[in-house]
Write a protein that holds these residues in place. Structure first.
Motif, PDB file in Angstrom:
ATOM      1  N   LYS B  44       0.831  -1.214   0.000  1.00  0.00           N
ATOM      2  CA  LYS B  44       0.000   0.000   0.000  1.00  0.00           C
ATOM      3  C   LYS B  44       0.864   1.262   0.000  1.00  0.00           C
ATOM      4  O   LYS B  44       0.667   2.173  -0.813  1.00  0.00           O
ATOM      5  N   SER B  45       1.840   1.312   0.916  1.00  0.00           N
ATOM      6  CA  SER B  45       2.699   2.497   0.988  1.00  0.00           C
ATOM      7  C   SER B  45       3.521   2.637  -0.281  1.00  0.00           C
ATOM      8  O   SER B  45       3.707   3.734  -0.810  1.00  0.00           O
ATOM      9  N   THR B  46       4.006   1.508  -0.760  1.00  0.00           N
ATOM     10  CA  THR B  46       4.794   1.530  -1.976  1.00  0.00           C
ATOM     11  C   THR B  46       3.989   2.133  -3.121  1.00  0.00           C
ATOM     12  O   THR B  46       4.494   2.943  -3.894  1.00  0.00           O
ATOM     13  N   LEU B 172      -2.589   9.972   1.816  1.00  0.00           N
ATOM     14  CA  LEU B 172      -2.441   9.796   3.261  1.00  0.00           C
ATOM     15  C   LEU B 172      -2.099   8.344   3.554  1.00  0.00           C
ATOM     16  O   LEU B 172      -2.796   7.436   3.089  1.00  0.00           O
ATOM     17  N   ASP B 173      -1.007   8.148   4.302  1.00  0.00           N
ATOM     18  CA  ASP B 173      -0.572   6.792   4.600  1.00  0.00           C
ATOM     19  C   ASP B 173      -0.847   6.487   6.069  1.00  0.00           C
ATOM     20  O   ASP B 173      -0.102   6.901   6.942  1.00  0.00           O
ATOM     21  N   GLU B 174      -1.926   5.797   6.332  1.00  0.00           N
ATOM     22  CA  GLU B 174      -2.351   5.466   7.696  1.00  0.00           C
ATOM     23  C   GLU B 174      -2.253   6.685   8.612  1.00  0.00           C
ATOM     24  O   GLU B 174      -1.583   6.639   9.651  1.00  0.00           O
ATOM     25  N   PRO B 175      -2.946   7.765   8.245  1.00  0.00           N
ATOM     26  CA  PRO B 175      -2.730   9.024   8.964  1.00  0.00           C
ATOM     27  C   PRO B 175      -3.224   9.012  10.401  1.00  0.00           C
ATOM     28  O   PRO B 175      -2.820   9.849  11.186  1.00  0.00           O
TER      29      PRO B 175
END
Ligand SMILES: Nc1ncnc2c1ncn2[C@@H]1O[C@H](COP(=O)(O)OP(=O)(O)OP(=O)(O)O)[C@@H](O)[C@H]1O
Ligand SMILES: [Mg+2]
Lengths: 286, 252
Positions: B44-46, B172-175
């Motif tokens: 996901k982050s990638t 937004l990455d797991e904000p």
């Protein structure tokens, strides 16, 4: 069980004694310097001792002002040369070079700190002095020569400590900044350097301590005339050189005056060290 | 109908020899909230870092395929990467305000772009903090260090900081993974308001959050995009058994 505890206690006692003797050695040295150098300062007056322009020990005229100015000039010169160079190197190694290059270069730079100062002095005498004499004028032995040699000598200190503090800045700051559309260089200038500020300051102050205390290399390239130089191309004598040059033959009040020189140097270095410790502990808190 | 903002075509991503994204095909619509859910290490982050080319910064990372933004592939060699990153605002899991004042944090990116007009910056700071739902809490102390704010406030500051850049897309990455429920709610409120003007991609490890705020939801698993659909459909009648298993908490 009890045996173990006993040996534990013995080791603790031994370590305590070693630590105590190390500290008391320092204490004794300090006491000795002040005891030897203190009285004469008060005999001739603190003011004339510190601000006196003339140093004629055989005629009992002890003015240390030229040497104080000399030490400060040479130290400042070393910083002007060493800090930008050292900081630029640290920034390059931490932020822009490949990791492999940094891994090779960092130990090499730290090795520079291990070269005996007489070697730096000798190289200065062989190459730098003739170069200055022929291209810029003056006798070559000068403030400039001492500053350059010292500037090079403080590089390892400045580079390795500021490199460590730049590396200690968390990567997430860099990523945050780059994600906001900053370039690498903008990130370094606006985020990384301010965050590493107190570590860099400590690097500069420790470099300064190194420069002000250095003796051998300075004696070899500074010319050592005990008067305030009229330009950076003129010879200069520092506090440390003053002691080293005359200690061999000094006796009586002359000898005490050299100890007094040590007292002044001691005070200057104490002040610098305290500043370094304060900034370092502030860094630790953040 | 929906207008396509970002089109991802046959995207593959590698960390050295390890393949972290496998042939992803996905469209993101303008002014929607797209949630990306999936277990840890599913890429996901990638995926987010591929969109603004933050992935370029990782040594050994490599991208294949195309990502079209306004019809142009962002991996063409002549693309201005810094300008591209300015179109994307990115918020990370850990709020990371820069080590400077609240005010300076908000205007950081704008100053980089060369704007320095004081009244304009003041207005921008108020406007951005307002949109991020933080203005009322900090308006009297804009000059204190941003590091003194609470975690939830810092995260909203990070949101304000990217809004000041007037991005088109917000990643937004797991904000909210490190935040308490009330801070989480405030962030979700801001996102709902923001989607009128921005296209938002929200990676979350909290499936309920996706259900609460997202228009559509994509499910990633081990580098693959398993399925993407309207959030309601994903949560009520997913087509793939793996999606169903994940939502029932069978793995991850
Ligand atoms: N910098 C890196 N170098 C090498 N491999 C990486 C790197 N970052 C991630 N990976 C690998 O790529 C794969 C996908 O990771 P990614 O961080 O994108 O997953 P994620 O879905 O965001 O997981 P999480 O929920 O833990 O954040 C994982 O197998 C991970 O180990
Ligand atoms: Mg992740």
């Amino acid at each position: 069980m009890t045996d173990l505890r006993k040996s534990d206690r013995l080791i603790k006692l031994g370590l305590l004694m070693i630590a105590f003797s190390a500290i008391s050695a320092l204490f004794v040295i300090t006491l000795f310097i002040f005891e030897q150098g203190g009285p004469i300062m008060f005999k001739y007056g603190l003011k004339s001792f510190i601000f006196g322009q003339d140093w004629y020990p055989s005629e009992k005229i002890f003015g240390l002002w030229p040497m104080i100015v000399g030490s400060l000039m040479v130290t400042l010169g070393a910083l002007i040369i060493g800090v930008p160079l050292g900081l630029a190197t640290a920034i390059f190694l931490a932020e822009f070079s490949s990791r492999r290059l940094a891994r090779i270069l960092k130990p090499v730079i730290e090795l520079l700190a291990g070269i005996p100062s007489v070697v730096y002095g000798f190289l200065g005498l062989m190459f730098l002095i003739p170069f200055i004499r022929e291209n810029l004028g003056g006798p070559g032995l000068s403030v400039l020569a001492a500053s350059i040699i010292l500037g090079i000598m403080i590089l390892p200190t400045v580079i390795s400590i500021s490199l460590d503090s730049i590396r200690a800045v968390p990567d997430c700051y860099r990523e945050g900044s780059i994600a906001l559309g900053a370039t690498r260089w903008q990130t370094v200038r606006m985020v990384v350097l301010p965050a590493a500020r107190s570590g860099i300051l400590a690097a500069i102050i420790l470099g300064m301590g190194r420069a002000i205390g250095e003796t051998m290399a300075v004696i070899m390239v500074a010319g050592n005339a005990a008067e305030i130089p009229s330009s950076i191309l003129q010879p200069v004598r520092t506090l440390t050189s003053n002691i080293a040059l005359e200690m061999g033959y000094a006796a009586g009040e002359h000898r005490q005056a050299l100890f007094a020189t040590g007292v002044i140097l001691f005070v200057i270095i104490m002040v610098l060290n305290t500043i370094a410790n304060l900034t370092a502990s502030r860094q630790g808190k953040r | 109908m929906k207008e396509t903002a970002i089109e991802v075509r046959n995207l593959n991503h590698f960390y050295n020899r390890h393949q972290s994204l496998k042939n992803i095909n996905l469209e993101v619509y303008r002014h929607e909230i797209l949630a990306i859910i999936g277990p840890a290490k599913s890429g996901k982050s990638t995926f987010l870092t591929c969109l603004n080319r933050m992935s370029d910064l990782i040594p050994g990372a490599r991208v294949e395929g195309q990502i079209l933004i306004d019809g142009q592939d962002i991996y063409r060699p002549e693309v201005d990467v810094v300008a591209l990153r300015r179109k994307f605002g990115m918020v990370f899991a850990t709020p990371i305000p820069l080590p400077m004042s609240i005010y300076e944090n908000v205007v950081y990116g704008v100053r980089l772009a060369g704007k320095n007009n004081r009244p304009e910056l003041d207005r921008l700071v108020e406007d951005s903090l307002e949109k991020a739902g933080l203005w009322n809490e900090v308006k009297d102390r804009l000059r204190i260090s941003a590091l003194k704010l609470s975690g939830g406030q810092q995260q909203r500051l990070c949101l304000a900081r990217i809004l000041a850049l007037k991005p088109e897309y917000i990643l937004l990455d797991e904000p909210t993974s490190g935040l308490d429920p009330i801070s989480t709610m405030k962030i979700e409120d801001s996102l709902r308001r923001l989607k009128q003007n921005y296209t938002i991609i929200l990676v979350t490890n909290n499936t309920k959050q996706a259900a609460r705020v997202a228009d559509r939801t994509a499910f990633f698993l081990m580098g693959e995009l398993v399925e993407v659909a309207e959030t309601e459909i994903i949560f009520t009648r997913p087509t793939d058994k793996r999606t169903e298993a994940y939502l029932e908490g069978k793995f991850g």
